[in-house]
Design a protein around this motif. Structure first.
Motif, mmCIF file in Angstrom:
data_model
loop_
_atom_site.group_PDB
_atom_site.id
_atom_site.type_symbol
_atom_site.label_atom_id
_atom_site.label_comp_id
_atom_site.label_asym_id
_atom_site.label_seq_id
_atom_site.Cartn_x
_atom_site.Cartn_y
_atom_site.Cartn_z
ATOM 1 N N ILE A 1 57.970 38.303 -3.732
ATOM 2 C CA ILE A 1 57.358 36.979 -4.004
ATOM 3 C C ILE A 1 58.053 35.711 -3.292
ATOM 4 N N ASP A 2 59.325 36.163 -3.201
ATOM 5 C CA ASP A 2 60.162 34.972 -2.340
ATOM 6 C C ASP A 2 59.591 34.927 -0.777
ATOM 7 N N SER A 3 59.455 36.184 -0.229
ATOM 8 C CA SER A 3 58.844 36.514 1.111
ATOM 9 C C SER A 3 57.647 35.611 1.391
ATOM 10 N N MET B 1 58.178 37.975 -16.880
ATOM 11 C CA MET B 1 57.635 37.053 -15.984
ATOM 12 C C MET B 1 58.417 36.451 -14.869
ATOM 13 N N LEU B 2 58.439 37.051 -13.640
ATOM 14 C CA LEU B 2 58.985 36.659 -12.778
ATOM 15 C C LEU B 2 58.503 34.889 -12.379
ATOM 16 N N TRP C 1 64.547 50.081 -13.742
ATOM 17 C CA TRP C 1 63.316 49.050 -13.896
ATOM 18 C C TRP C 1 63.798 47.614 -13.365
ATOM 19 N N LEU C 2 65.117 47.034 -13.331
ATOM 20 C CA LEU C 2 65.496 46.016 -12.824
ATOM 21 C C LEU C 2 65.507 46.115 -11.373
ATOM 22 N N ASP C 3 65.966 47.086 -10.821
ATOM 23 C CA ASP C 3 65.739 47.442 -9.518
ATOM 24 C C ASP C 3 64.264 46.957 -8.931
ATOM 25 N N GLY C 4 63.331 47.793 -9.582
ATOM 26 C CA GLY C 4 61.977 47.259 -9.199
ATOM 27 C C GLY C 4 61.296 46.012 -9.313
ATOM 28 N N MET C 5 61.876 45.143 -10.455
ATOM 29 C CA MET C 5 61.470 44.050 -10.769
ATOM 30 C C MET C 5 62.223 43.107 -9.865
ATOM 31 N N SER C 6 63.431 43.352 -9.156
ATOM 32 C CA SER C 6 64.108 42.710 -8.139
ATOM 33 C C SER C 6 63.377 42.836 -6.690
ATOM 34 N N ARG C 7 62.802 43.947 -6.432
ATOM 35 C CA ARG C 7 62.027 44.361 -5.218
ATOM 36 C C ARG C 7 60.792 43.378 -5.401
ATOM 37 N N LEU C 8 60.178 43.145 -6.525
ATOM 38 C CA LEU C 8 58.810 42.300 -6.686
ATOM 39 C C LEU C 8 59.418 40.785 -6.357
ATOM 40 N N GLN C 9 60.502 40.393 -6.859
ATOM 41 C CA GLN C 9 60.922 39.234 -6.707
ATOM 42 C C GLN C 9 61.116 38.664 -5.377
ATOM 43 N N GLN C 10 61.749 39.986 -4.428
ATOM 44 C CA GLN C 10 61.923 39.729 -2.949
ATOM 45 C C GLN C 10 60.665 39.639 -2.334
ATOM 46 N N GLY D 1 50.867 30.772 -9.387
ATOM 47 C CA GLY D 1 51.598 30.722 -8.019
ATOM 48 C C GLY D 1 51.500 32.075 -7.672
ATOM 49 N N GLU D 2 52.556 32.366 -6.757
ATOM 50 C CA GLU D 2 52.715 33.532 -5.931
ATOM 51 C C GLU D 2 52.961 34.862 -6.947
#
Length: 261
Positions: free
Chosen positions: A254-256, A143-144, A243-252, A191-192
Motif C-alpha cells: 500500500i505504501d509503495s 483494516m489497514l 499473520w502479522l508479517d503477511g499484513m505488514s507486507r500488504l501495508q508495504q 483509497g489504496e
C-alpha cells in the motif's frame, strides 16, 4: 412461510449499500420493514421501493436511537429483528482527530449498545428477538489504513458475542455479519488500502444480504459472505506472528502504491 414472514424489522443505514440490500431482501421475504438512514431522501426512496416505512434520523445517539425505536414500534407494533447496520469508516491512525474516534465509537459500537438496551426488556419478556450487527471482516482481522474503524469493529464483534452468550438461552438470537469488500460508497472511500485488500474480491450488497438472511434463518451467529475470512481468522489466532508479517507486507504494498501515485 419462511422465518421472516410478518416479522417487524428495522434496518439502520438502509439508504444505501448493504442496508438497502438488507431492507430489500427482508421485504421480499415477507417482513414489514422500517428503513432508517441519516439521508432522509434515500431512506424514503428505499422504503417506497420495498413497501416499508421510512424513519430518517441518527441511529447512533441516545436520543436518535430512542426516537427510532419508538417510531418503529408505532409503525410495526413489535420489533422482531433489529439490524444495526449503520457504520462509518474514516481513515487514520493514532493521529486521527479525537472527534473521528468518538464518531466511530458512537456509530460502530454504542449505537448497538443503545439499541439493545431499549429492545431487550420487551424481547426478554416475550422470550424472542433477533439482533443483527453489521461488523465487517475488519472486526475479525483488521483494516489497514483505519485504526478507528478496526478498533471499533473489533468492539462491535465483542459486544455481539457478549449479547449472544448472555441471552441466547432466553430466546435472543444474535448475528455478526462480517463481509470483506463490498461494492458500496464506503469501499470507494478506502483509497489504496481498499484497492489492495478489498477490491479484488469485492461482492455486491445483494450477495451480502442473501448470506445474512440464510444465516439468520439457520440461527448461525457468524455470517461470512466471504468464506475465506474464516481461514484468515484461524491463521490470526493460531499463527499471529506469521499473520502479522503477511499484513505488514500488504501495508508495504500500500505504501509503495501511494508513493508512486
Amino acid at each position: 412461510m419462511n422465518a421472516f414472514t410478518g416479522q417487524g424489522a428495522v434496518v439502520t443505514g438502509a439508504g444505501h449499500g448493504i442496508g438497502a440490500a438488507l431492507a430489500t431482501a427482508l421485504a421480499a421475504a415477507g417482513a414489514r420493514v422500517v428503513v432508517n438512514d441519516l439521508d432522509a431522501d434515500a431512506a424514503r426512496e428505499v422504503a417506497e421501493s420495498v413497501g416499508g416505512v421510512a424513519v430518517p434520523g441518527d441511529a447512533a445517539t441516545e436520543e436518535g436511537v430512542a426516537d427510532l425505536v419508538a417510531a418503529a414500534r408505532h409503525a410495526l407494533g413489535t420489533i422482531d429483528l433489529y439490524c444495526a447496520n449503520a457504520g462509518v469508516g474514516p481513515s487514520g491512525g493514532p493521529d486521527a482527530d479525537p472527534k473521528v474516534w468518538e464518531l466511530c465509537w458512537d456509530v460502530n459500537v454504542l449505537a448497538h449498545v443503545r439499541a439493545s438496551r431499549l429492545l431487550l426488556p420487551d424481547w426478554l419478556e416475550r422470550g424472542r428477538g433477533r439482533f443483527l450487527s453489521t461488523v465487517s471482516a475488519a472486526g475479525m482481522l483488521t483494516m489497514l489504513g483505519s485504526a478507528p474503524y478496526s478498533v471499533t469493529k473489533h468492539a462491535a464483534l465483542a459486544y455481539a458475542e457478549w449479547l449472544s452468550a448472555t441471552y441466547r438461552h432466553r430466546g435472543i438470537k444474535v448475528h455478526a455479519l462480517c463481509p470483506q469488500g463490498v461494492r458500496t460508497r464506503m469501499l470507494d472511500s478506502t483509497g489504496e488500502a481498499g484497492k489492495v485488500l478489498l477490491t479484488p474480491t469485492a461482492i455486491e450488497p445483494a450477495q451480502v444480504a442473501e448470506a445474512a438472511l440464510d444465516a439468520m434463518a439457520a440461527d448461525r451467529f457468524l455470517i461470512l459472505p466471504h468464506p475465506e475470512v474464516a481461514d484468515y481468522y484461524a491463521a490470526r489466532a493460531t499463527t499471529p506472528d506469521r499473520w502479522l508479517d503477511g499484513m505488514s507486507r500488504l501495508q508495504q504494498a500500500i505504501d509503495s502504491r501511494e508513493e508512486s501515485a
